[in-house]
Design a protein around this motif. Structure first.
Motif, PDB file in Angstrom:
ATOM      1  N   PRO A  12      17.163  13.367 -22.621  1.00 10.63           N
ATOM      2  CA  PRO A  12      16.270  13.613 -23.719  1.00 10.63           C
ATOM      3  C   PRO A  12      15.962  15.066 -23.580  1.00 10.63           C
ATOM      4  O   PRO A  12      15.372  15.574 -24.547  1.00 10.63           O
ATOM      5  CB  PRO A  12      15.205  12.654 -22.996  1.00 10.63           C
ATOM      6  N   ASP A  13      16.272  15.780 -22.554  1.00  9.22           N
ATOM      7  CA  ASP A  13      15.946  17.151 -22.424  1.00  9.22           C
ATOM      8  C   ASP A  13      17.224  17.995 -23.071  1.00  9.22           C
ATOM      9  O   ASP A  13      16.860  19.146 -23.029  1.00  9.22           O
ATOM     10  CB  ASP A  13      15.842  17.679 -21.129  1.00  9.22           C
ATOM     11  N   ALA A  14      18.240  17.412 -23.601  1.00  6.59           N
ATOM     12  CA  ALA A  14      19.481  18.178 -24.343  1.00  6.59           C
ATOM     13  C   ALA A  14      18.899  19.087 -25.395  1.00  6.59           C
ATOM     14  O   ALA A  14      18.138  18.508 -26.260  1.00  6.59           O
ATOM     15  CB  ALA A  14      20.588  17.349 -24.563  1.00  6.59           C
ATOM     16  N   PRO A  15      19.290  20.022 -25.578  1.00  7.34           N
ATOM     17  CA  PRO A  15      19.138  21.078 -26.681  1.00  7.34           C
ATOM     18  C   PRO A  15      19.395  20.411 -27.843  1.00  7.34           C
ATOM     19  O   PRO A  15      20.382  19.432 -28.117  1.00  7.34           O
ATOM     20  CB  PRO A  15      19.773  22.474 -26.515  1.00  7.34           C
ATOM     21  N   PRO A  16      18.868  20.819 -29.050  1.00  6.25           N
ATOM     22  CA  PRO A  16      19.189  20.165 -30.365  1.00  6.25           C
ATOM     23  C   PRO A  16      20.670  20.319 -30.636  1.00  6.25           C
ATOM     24  O   PRO A  16      21.110  21.431 -30.354  1.00  6.25           O
ATOM     25  CB  PRO A  16      18.482  20.923 -31.529  1.00  6.25           C
ATOM     26  N   GLY A  17      21.700  19.466 -31.217  1.00  7.44           N
ATOM     27  CA  GLY A  17      22.903  19.391 -31.510  1.00  7.44           C
ATOM     28  C   GLY A  17      23.829  19.131 -30.092  1.00  7.44           C
ATOM     29  O   GLY A  17      24.756  19.304 -30.354  1.00  7.44           O
ATOM     30  N   GLY A  27      28.129   2.297  -7.992  1.00  6.72           N
ATOM     31  CA  GLY A  27      29.173   2.240  -6.743  1.00  6.72           C
ATOM     32  C   GLY A  27      30.418   3.232  -6.683  1.00  6.72           C
ATOM     33  O   GLY A  27      31.136   3.564  -6.007  1.00  6.72           O
ATOM     34  N   ALA A  28      30.883   3.881  -7.954  1.00  3.17           N
ATOM     35  CA  ALA A  28      31.914   4.639  -8.349  1.00  3.17           C
ATOM     36  C   ALA A  28      31.575   6.129  -7.556  1.00  3.17           C
ATOM     37  O   ALA A  28      30.547   6.473  -7.257  1.00  3.17           O
ATOM     38  CB  ALA A  28      32.100   4.795  -9.758  1.00  3.17           C
ATOM     39  N   PRO A  29      32.737   6.647  -6.896  1.00  3.10           N
ATOM     40  CA  PRO A  29      32.555   7.849  -6.232  1.00  3.10           C
ATOM     41  C   PRO A  29      32.491   9.094  -7.150  1.00  3.10           C
ATOM     42  O   PRO A  29      32.683  10.276  -6.662  1.00  3.10           O
ATOM     43  CB  PRO A  29      33.862   7.968  -5.294  1.00  3.10           C
ATOM     44  N   PHE A  30      32.364   8.671  -8.355  1.00  2.00           N
ATOM     45  CA  PHE A  30      32.425   9.774  -9.566  1.00  2.00           C
ATOM     46  C   PHE A  30      31.400   9.592 -10.512  1.00  2.00           C
ATOM     47  O   PHE A  30      31.141   8.275 -10.705  1.00  2.00           O
ATOM     48  CB  PHE A  30      33.854  10.099  -9.916  1.00  2.00           C
ATOM     49  N   THR A  31      31.361  10.306 -11.532  1.00  2.00           N
ATOM     50  CA  THR A  31      30.397  10.152 -12.629  1.00  2.00           C
ATOM     51  C   THR A  31      31.151  10.395 -13.835  1.00  2.00           C
ATOM     52  O   THR A  31      31.960  11.426 -13.911  1.00  2.00           O
ATOM     53  CB  THR A  31      29.198  11.157 -12.584  1.00  2.00           C
ATOM     54  N   VAL A  32      30.990   9.817 -14.768  1.00  2.00           N
ATOM     55  CA  VAL A  32      31.629   9.630 -16.198  1.00  2.00           C
ATOM     56  C   VAL A  32      30.346  10.025 -17.404  1.00  2.00           C
ATOM     57  O   VAL A  32      29.455   9.463 -17.280  1.00  2.00           O
ATOM     58  CB  VAL A  32      32.431   8.653 -16.636  1.00  2.00           C
ATOM     59  N   ALA A  33      30.833  11.048 -18.234  1.00  2.00           N
ATOM     60  CA  ALA A  33      29.863  11.346 -19.277  1.00  2.00           C
ATOM     61  C   ALA A  33      30.416  11.627 -20.328  1.00  2.00           C
ATOM     62  O   ALA A  33      31.789  11.975 -20.571  1.00  2.00           O
ATOM     63  CB  ALA A  33      28.813  12.431 -18.898  1.00  2.00           C
ATOM     64  N   ARG A  34      29.833  11.582 -21.723  1.00  2.00           N
ATOM     65  CA  ARG A  34      30.364  12.074 -22.891  1.00  2.00           C
ATOM     66  C   ARG A  34      29.362  13.222 -23.487  1.00  2.00           C
ATOM     67  O   ARG A  34      28.324  12.891 -23.237  1.00  2.00           O
ATOM     68  CB  ARG A  34      30.127  10.735 -23.881  1.00  2.00           C
ATOM     69  N   LEU A  35      30.018  14.417 -24.006  1.00  2.00           N
ATOM     70  CA  LEU A  35      29.334  15.427 -24.338  1.00  2.00           C
ATOM     71  C   LEU A  35      29.653  15.611 -25.825  1.00  2.00           C
ATOM     72  O   LEU A  35      30.865  15.449 -26.072  1.00  2.00           O
ATOM     73  CB  LEU A  35      29.743  16.609 -23.547  1.00  2.00           C
ATOM     74  N   SER A  36      28.671  15.619 -26.575  1.00  2.00           N
ATOM     75  CA  SER A  36      28.837  16.053 -28.071  1.00  2.00           C
ATOM     76  C   SER A  36      28.217  17.275 -28.321  1.00  2.00           C
ATOM     77  O   SER A  36      27.173  17.487 -27.830  1.00  2.00           O
ATOM     78  CB  SER A  36      28.359  14.866 -28.747  1.00  2.00           C
ATOM     79  N   VAL A  37      28.886  18.124 -28.941  1.00  2.00           N
ATOM     80  CA  VAL A  37      28.499  19.360 -29.645  1.00  2.00           C
ATOM     81  C   VAL A  37      28.618  19.513 -31.237  1.00  2.00           C
ATOM     82  O   VAL A  37      29.701  19.318 -31.589  1.00  2.00           O
ATOM     83  CB  VAL A  37      29.132  20.364 -28.795  1.00  2.00           C
ATOM     84  N   ALA A  38      27.623  19.636 -31.888  1.00  2.00           N
ATOM     85  CA  ALA A  38      27.447  19.682 -33.299  1.00  2.00           C
ATOM     86  C   ALA A  38      28.264  21.206 -33.734  1.00  2.00           C
ATOM     87  O   ALA A  38      28.136  21.875 -32.921  1.00  2.00           O
ATOM     88  CB  ALA A  38      26.155  19.411 -33.705  1.00  2.00           C
ATOM     89  N   PRO A  39      28.545  20.880 -34.673  1.00  2.00           N
ATOM     90  CA  PRO A  39      29.133  22.280 -35.360  1.00  2.00           C
ATOM     91  C   PRO A  39      28.020  23.174 -35.361  1.00  2.00           C
ATOM     92  O   PRO A  39      26.941  23.186 -35.690  1.00  2.00           O
ATOM     93  CB  PRO A  39      29.470  22.055 -36.918  1.00  2.00           C
ATOM     94  N   CYS A  41      26.846  24.883 -32.763  1.00  2.00           N
ATOM     95  CA  CYS A  41      25.897  24.824 -31.517  1.00  2.00           C
ATOM     96  C   CYS A  41      26.622  25.089 -30.458  1.00  2.00           C
ATOM     97  O   CYS A  41      28.032  25.093 -30.227  1.00  2.00           O
ATOM     98  CB  CYS A  41      25.380  23.234 -31.328  1.00  2.00           C
ATOM     99  N   THR A  42      25.927  25.416 -29.403  1.00  2.00           N
ATOM    100  CA  THR A  42      26.478  26.039 -28.060  1.00  2.00           C
ATOM    101  C   THR A  42      25.521  25.314 -26.758  1.00  2.00           C
ATOM    102  O   THR A  42      24.613  25.247 -27.104  1.00  2.00           O
ATOM    103  CB  THR A  42      26.332  27.489 -28.056  1.00  2.00           C
ATOM    104  N   THR A  43      26.711  24.803 -25.833  1.00  2.00           N
ATOM    105  CA  THR A  43      25.821  24.098 -24.693  1.00  2.00           C
ATOM    106  C   THR A  43      25.123  25.293 -23.859  1.00  2.00           C
ATOM    107  O   THR A  43      25.627  26.719 -23.944  1.00  2.00           O
ATOM    108  CB  THR A  43      26.867  23.697 -23.882  1.00  2.00           C
ATOM    109  N   PRO A  44      24.295  24.921 -23.163  1.00  2.00           N
ATOM    110  CA  PRO A  44      23.613  26.152 -21.959  1.00  2.00           C
ATOM    111  C   PRO A  44      24.633  26.213 -20.985  1.00  2.00           C
ATOM    112  O   PRO A  44      25.748  25.592 -20.984  1.00  2.00           O
ATOM    113  CB  PRO A  44      22.482  25.150 -21.425  1.00  2.00           C
ATOM    114  N   ILE A  45      24.823  27.383 -20.507  1.00  2.00           N
ATOM    115  CA  ILE A  45      25.529  27.841 -19.422  1.00  2.00           C
ATOM    116  C   ILE A  45      25.522  27.067 -18.223  1.00  2.00           C
ATOM    117  O   ILE A  45      24.286  26.580 -18.057  1.00  2.00           O
ATOM    118  CB  ILE A  45      25.382  29.625 -18.908  1.00  2.00           C
ATOM    119  N   ASP A  46      26.436  26.443 -17.828  1.00  2.00           N
ATOM    120  CA  ASP A  46      26.144  25.415 -16.855  1.00  2.00           C
ATOM    121  C   ASP A  46      27.088  25.975 -15.436  1.00  2.00           C
ATOM    122  O   ASP A  46      28.068  26.374 -15.490  1.00  2.00           O
ATOM    123  CB  ASP A  46      26.747  24.164 -17.256  1.00  2.00           C
ATOM    124  N   SER A  47      26.590  25.529 -14.456  1.00  2.00           N
ATOM    125  CA  SER A  47      27.213  25.677 -13.098  1.00  2.00           C
ATOM    126  C   SER A  47      26.701  24.951 -12.262  1.00  2.00           C
ATOM    127  O   SER A  47      25.391  24.445 -12.132  1.00  2.00           O
ATOM    128  CB  SER A  47      26.826  27.261 -12.673  1.00  2.00           C
TER     129      SER A  47
END
Length: 108
Positions: A12-17, A27-39, A41-47
């Motif tokens: 819910p805190d994702a920026p617009p777009g 129980g999985a040793p990894f996480t799966v996610a789906r990222l969508s970026v509208a035309p 738009c730019t994602t925040p810098i992540d590290s």
């Protein structure tokens, strides 16, 4: 018959777009996610402390990785981010980019 579909929880805190949906895999040793970026738009810098792999499912854009710009990503491309290097995605195309992410904490 059991329904095999998985549940995704949006951020819910994702920026617009920007959409970030984490898929519940108990129980999985990894996480799966789906990222969508509208035309346009730019994602925040992540590290972060996890290793992450992206697979571009749809669209195209520019990846800014570890302070460098200009890495072109298109449908079918896969990239790996080594912690703690920064990454950011710019959708300079005309359709929404969809990226599948898998990430995990390395046991090094």
């Amino acid at each position: 018959m059991t329904d095999p579909r998985l549940t995704a929880t949006g951020d819910p805190d994702a920026p617009p777009g920007i959409g970030w949906d984490v898929i519940d895999l108990p129980g999985a040793p990894f996480t799966v996610a789906r990222l969508s970026v509208a035309p346009g738009c730019t994602t925040p810098i992540d590290s972060h402390a996890v290793t992450e792999v992206w697979v571009v499912a749809r669209g195209s854009g520019e990846l800014r990785y570890d302070g460098a710009a200009g890495i072109r990503l298109t449908e079918g491309d896969a990239v790996r981010f080594v912690p703690p290097r920064t990454h950011q995605l710019v959708n300079d195309g005309t359709e929404t980019m969809v990226v599948h992410s898998v990430y995990w904490l390395d046991a090094r």
